[in-house]
Design a protein around this motif. Structure first.
Motif, PDB file in Angstrom:
ATOM      1  N   MET B   1       2.794  -0.838   3.024  1.00  0.00           N
ATOM      2  CA  MET B   1       1.734  -0.866   1.981  1.00  0.00           C
ATOM      3  C   MET B   1       2.312  -0.472   0.627  1.00  0.00           C
ATOM      4  O   MET B   1       2.938   0.575   0.490  1.00  0.00           O
ATOM      5  N   GLU B   2       2.067  -1.311  -0.351  1.00  0.00           N
ATOM      6  CA  GLU B   2       2.594  -1.029  -1.683  1.00  0.00           C
ATOM      7  C   GLU B   2       1.807   0.119  -2.329  1.00  0.00           C
ATOM      8  O   GLU B   2       0.581   0.192  -2.202  1.00  0.00           O
ATOM      9  N   LYS B   3       2.525   0.976  -2.995  1.00  0.00           N
ATOM     10  CA  LYS B   3       1.859   2.064  -3.697  1.00  0.00           C
ATOM     11  C   LYS B   3       1.745   1.689  -5.172  1.00  0.00           C
ATOM     12  O   LYS B   3       2.702   1.187  -5.757  1.00  0.00           O
ATOM     13  N   LEU B   4       0.612   1.953  -5.757  1.00  0.00           N
ATOM     14  CA  LEU B   4       0.449   1.646  -7.179  1.00  0.00           C
ATOM     15  C   LEU B   4       0.543   2.937  -7.989  1.00  0.00           C
ATOM     16  O   LEU B   4       1.549   3.218  -8.618  1.00  0.00           O
ATOM     17  N   LYS B   7       2.954   5.894  -6.369  1.00  0.00           N
ATOM     18  CA  LYS B   7       4.423   5.825  -6.401  1.00  0.00           C
ATOM     19  C   LYS B   7       4.996   6.845  -7.404  1.00  0.00           C
ATOM     20  O   LYS B   7       6.165   7.220  -7.325  1.00  0.00           O
ATOM     21  N   ARG B 221      -1.216  -7.635 -13.167  1.00  0.00           N
ATOM     22  CA  ARG B 221      -1.037  -8.479 -11.985  1.00  0.00           C
ATOM     23  C   ARG B 221      -2.246  -9.320 -11.629  1.00  0.00           C
ATOM     24  O   ARG B 221      -2.234 -10.031 -10.611  1.00  0.00           O
TER      25      ARG B 221
END
Lengths: 544, 434
Positions: B1-4, B7, B221
């Motif tokens: 899972m990408e951290k926004l 991070k 994005r």
């Protein structure tokens, strides 16, 4: 104009009207504590929650604006049940000390409990302790435990008196009303916070513990403290003189008048009632060199009349702007027109004082405008000349109504002048320096003991009515004048004040078109007199 | 899972301007000034399904579109950083670790709503985050990202940080406005809503720190990308603050709609000492509680509302089998009684009354009808007041005794906790092993 339905009844109200006001017009009872028509909306007591169609939650009627097509219900089970519980909440921390509370009998918690509460208490917990019997200032005491934090008093000092003394400190059920550090509740209108406090939190130091309110009776009147003519209620007690050392008047309360004082009165007026019961002249008195003699009216008046006839034009008359329109009219007829006395003067009953931009006027007399309408103007020069004549021994007597001319006039040597006269008459309700010198002292009624009208500084003619019998043998000035005239062989056919007013309305332009009956207790504005009939002014119930 | 956002959450580290720029910071702010009209930004945020992450979950773009632009009065932006909901500590992390992300979000939001003065109302107790934020704001001013003619685009924006004085109620948006205006934090009557009559009587946009911190990502994005991260009408990720009896308490950035079971057992590492789960508060202390059987639920605003609770501020409080629910509710109600502003009678008197009843029960003085009384008080406390504090108090007050009825009844009947035995034996067991 939005049209809405409240409990099935339709009503059209001006745009911007709150639902609670619309309901009042329909005589639908929505209870409230924090709402006051003269203050901003706080919406914190939550007593006025009502059901609005198409809205899931109950809404407070004091904040909600009436909208077209709105359907309001004030008596559904949900509303009644919520109301009951809100009241329960308000009483959770209330000390319920009604037996020793001054507000008991006029307390909105008591009233609403009987009307909307009637539940069994479920409170088993200790109550929050707060300060009791706290002096907030010279006029008001606070019991923070009785307070329901409706914030009416805070809003009053913020919005009406604009003195900003009060605030709420602490949070939650520890919240309490207090004065800001270093301040006290001391402003010319401080007494009003007691009137608007719906519970026993703020009590009046002047009235505290004097009398249970259910022993009070009340009559409507007009304040004579200044030229504003605020509408008041005189609350008195006759049945329990042993509670009050014989005093009759217990307190004054404001009476709503949209055009004059709204809901308020000043402290000067509120606490200026003591003269009705104290320091009164009770019997007609005749002062001779040797002694002071009490004489009956039918014996003293012929003597006064004799004095008047013998003095003829060597006479001065001092009328007062504390006298009613009718009395001034009679006095003018008698002394100026019939007896042709030149030296008829009007002097202020009370010297001028403080004025502000709200209610209080510098002119501390209720009827200066009425006197002006009857042709009396300031006559400083003439008075000076008259007093000079007195000193020279050219004058014989003087008749003084109410005012203490010895200290009240700008002239310095009044006493010397008066002492040179052969005799003097003082007609007044209370003792003052003049009554100590006058040869004849005639007791008159105070304004709550007689009928009449005053004209306030804006030209509004207001009626006041006899609430109490005059103390002792006092008589209204107009009756004294009528009787005195009869002794002089002049027949005024006046038995009631209405008759004098009627005659005055015929003779004096200012009063043309007015009738005593139609004045109402709200008064009439001379500026709206263009219309032949006098519009009866809408008189809301006493919203305190 | 990408951290926004998360991070940036590196322990002890704050990414100030240099780091933030190196990471592509302020690109989004430049983009809106160069490519977008204010209305386009509002539309973009609308399409992203970004919800108000302070607790109410109101669609953010829609909120912005309610702000009237033709009143002749300035529009203000107020950032609600008065994070006070017990169990919630995400905004603290954002302001501590990545203050510039928030500032960039503020710049974009200000541009979208034609705002030239913005305020951050930060919780008084947040001393370190305040200091970091203050330094970041100074940096941004020095760099020309705030102040006059920002980014050289002819747009002015002043940003003021205002510290609160420690009242929970000042996190309620109108209580916050009152406090910001220098008054006592009493929530205002609505309508008018702050969008129309807000700070100093002017139209005002009020948003939470986290909400605004997602705005730069949406600009960079795209709205569609963001919307897809979350569930239906609940766009993007959010920061879940997980606390209580889990092995790894902390802030977890997960998609809206993630299951509660996943949060507790996968991300937070399960229950401490592998005990049994007893109850979970899903969205800050004001949310209704879940029993251990109810955790297979998607954590977004709509799903949780349908389950009778709320996503709130994303504060997940986990309680294991050793928790006494009466004492948990007592602690909860002590908080609400302490924090009720005292304006409305139901809340002022109700919260205090309930607290005292619970205190009595917890001390063993329970009486026959106490639970009925509590539930009855609860039904007249919620929905009858100016602001939502009483509703927030009513939610746990209804759910704890309803869902753990037997435990509450035992307490009232026996005057003690039925967990005492468990605890006692546990202590005994430990003593033996030590």
């Amino acid at each position: 104009m939005p049209k809405l339905t409240i409990d099935g009844k339709e009503i059209e109200v001006p745009k911007g009207t709150r639902v609670i006001e619309a309901a009042k017009k329909l005589e639908t009872d929505i209870p409230y504590y924090c709402y006051h028509p003269g203050l901003s909306i706080a919406g914190n007591c939550r007593m006025c929650l009502v059901e609005v169609e198409k809205m899931p939650k109950l809404q407070i009627a004091c904040h909600m604006e009436a909208m077209d097509g709105m359907v309001i219900r004030t008596n559904t089970e949900k509303v009644l049940k919520t109301r009951q519980h809100i009241l329960e909440f308000l009483l959770v921390n209330h000390p319920l000390d009604c037996p020793v509370c001054d507000q008991a009998g006029e307390c909105w918690l008591q009233d609403y409990y009987m009307k909307h509460g009637l539940y069994d208490s479920r409170v088993n917990e200790n109550k929050v302790k707060k300060p009791k019997a706290v002096s907030l200032g010279p006029t008001v005491m606070l019991d923070a435990e009785r307070c329901i934090l409706c914030s009416r008093c805070v809003r009053f000092t913020d919005e009406i008196s604009k003195t900003f003394e009060l605030g709420i400190i602490n949070r939650g059920d520890h919240g309490e009303i207090t004065v800001f550090p270093g301040k006290e509740l001391k402003n010319p209108y401080s007494g009003n916070v007691v009137d608007i406090c719906p519970v026993g939190a703020l009590t009046d130091k002047d009235f505290r513990f004097k009398m249970r309110v259910w022993y009070l009776k009340s009559g409507d009147s007009v304040c004579t403290g200044c030229a504003r003519g605020c509408n008041i209620q005189v609350q008195y007690n006759l049945d329990r003189p042993h509670h009050t050392k014989g005093d009759r008047v217990m307190r004054l309360k404001p009476r709503f008048n949209e055009n004059i004082n709204k809901w308020w009165i000043c402290d000067e007026g509120r606490y200026g009632y003591k003269f009705h019961d104290h320091n009164r002249i009770l019997k007609p008195l005749k002062r001779t060199q040797e002694r002071l003699e009490e004489l009956a009216w039918h014996k003293i008046l012929p003597e006064v009349a004799h004095g008047l006839t013998s003095a003829k034009s060597k006479l001065g008359v001092f009328l007062s702007s504390q006298l009613s329109n009718e009395e001034l009219f009679l006095a003018k007829n008698l002394f100026k027109d019939e007896l042709k006395i030149e030296n008829v003067f009007l002097v202020p009953g009370n010297p001028p004082g403080f004025q502000d931009d709200f209610l209080i006027r510098a002119d501390k007399n209720p009827n200066s405008k009425g006197a002006e309408a009857l042709g009396f103007t300031s006559q400083d020069k003439a008075i000076h000349a008259f007093l000079a004549d007195c000193e020279k021994g050219l004058m014989k007597g003087v008749v003084v109504f109410g005012s203490d001319i010895l200290t009240g006039l700008k002239e310095k040597k009044v006493l010397q002048a008066v002492q040179k006269l052969e005799w003097s008459v003082f007609i007044g309700s209370n003792h003052n320096l003049m009554s100590e010198y006058a040869t004849f002292v005639l007791p008159s009624a105070t304004f709550i003991e007689k009928d009449g009208t005053f004209t306030n500084f804006e030209g509004r003619v207001q009626k006041f009515e006899k609430i109490l019998e005059p103390l002792g043998e006092a008589e209204p000035e107009w009756r004294i004048l009528v009787t005195l005239a009869r002794e002089l062989g002049i027949h005024f056919h006046f038995d009631r004040v209405e008759e004098i007013f009627k005659e005055m309305a015929l003779q004096v332009d200012f009063f043309k078109g007015m009738t005593y009956e139609k004045l109402g207790m709200g008064g009439s504005d001379i500026r709206s007199m263009a219309a032949p009939t006098i519009p009866a002014l809408e008189q809301d119930a006493n919203i305190l | 899972m990408e951290k926004l956002i998360s991070k940036y959450f590196i322990p002890g580290k704050t990414s100030f301007l240099a780091d933030y720029l190196a990471d592509g910071g302020y690109k989004a702010a430049r983009t809106v000034f160069e490519k977008y009209q204010p209305k386009d930004v509002v539309d973009l945020v609308k399409q992203s399904n970004l919800r108000g992450l302070g607790g109410a979950g109101f669609p953010c773009g829609m909120k912005w579109s309610f702000v009237p632009q033709n009143t002749g009065r300035p529009v203000y932006l107020v950032v609600n950083a008065d994070e006070g909901e017990p169990g919630t500590f995400k905004d603290k992390y954002i302001m501590y670790h990545t203050p510039h992300l928030l500032i960039e979000g503020i710049i974009i939001t200000a541009y979208a709503n034609n705002v030239h003065k913005a305020y951050i109302y930060i919780r008084g107790e947040y001393v370190e985050p305040y200091e970091k934020l203050k330094k970041a704001v100074e940096e941004a001013y020095a760099k020309g990202f705030l102040g006059k003619n920002i980014f050289g685009k002819g747009y002015d924006l002043e940003l003021v940080i205002h510290r609160g004085a420690g009242a929970y109620i000042c996190g309620e948006e109108t209580g916050l406005l009152e406090s910001l205006e220098g008054k006592k934090g009493f929530p205002r009557l609505k309508p008018p809503f702050p969008a129309v009559v807000g700070l100093f009587g002017c139209p005002t946009v009020i948003n939470n720190v986290e909400t605004l911190s997602y705005v730069p990502f949406i600009v960079n994005r795209g709205a569609e990308w963001f919307a897809k991260l979350g569930s239906d009408k609940n766009g993007g990720l959010r920061l879940f603050s997980v606390s209580g009896h889990v092995k790894k308490p902390g802030v977890y950035e997960l998609p809206l709609g993630v299951s509660l079971r996943e949060i507790i057992y996968e991300h937070a590492g399960g229950i401490r000492e592998d005990r049994k789960l007893k109850a979970v508060v899903p969205g800050g202390l004001s949310a209704a509680i879940f029993t251990a059987d109810e955790i297979d639920v998607g954590m977004d605003f709509d799903q949780l509302r349908n389950k009778g609770t709320m996503a709130g501020s994303g504060g997940v409080i986990v309680m294991d089998e050793t928790t006494c629910m009466v004492k948990a509710l007592l602690a909860t109600m002590r908080f609400f009684a302490h924090e009720s502003c005292g304006q409305c009678s139901p809340c002022r008197e109700g919260t205090g009354w309930v607290h005292r009843i619970l205190e009595r029960i917890a001390k063993g003085g329970g009486r026959g009808k106490d639970i009925e009384t509590l539930l009855d008080i609860c039904s007249f406390m919620g929905g009858t007041t100016i602001c939502a504090l009483a509703d927030g108090a009513a939610m746990p007050l209804r759910s704890y005794p309803t869902k753990f009825r037997e435990e509450f009844e035992y307490h009232v009947r026996e005057g003690k906790c039925d967990l005492d035995l468990v605890r006692h034996s546990e202590r005994e067991a430990r003593r033996i092993f030590i």
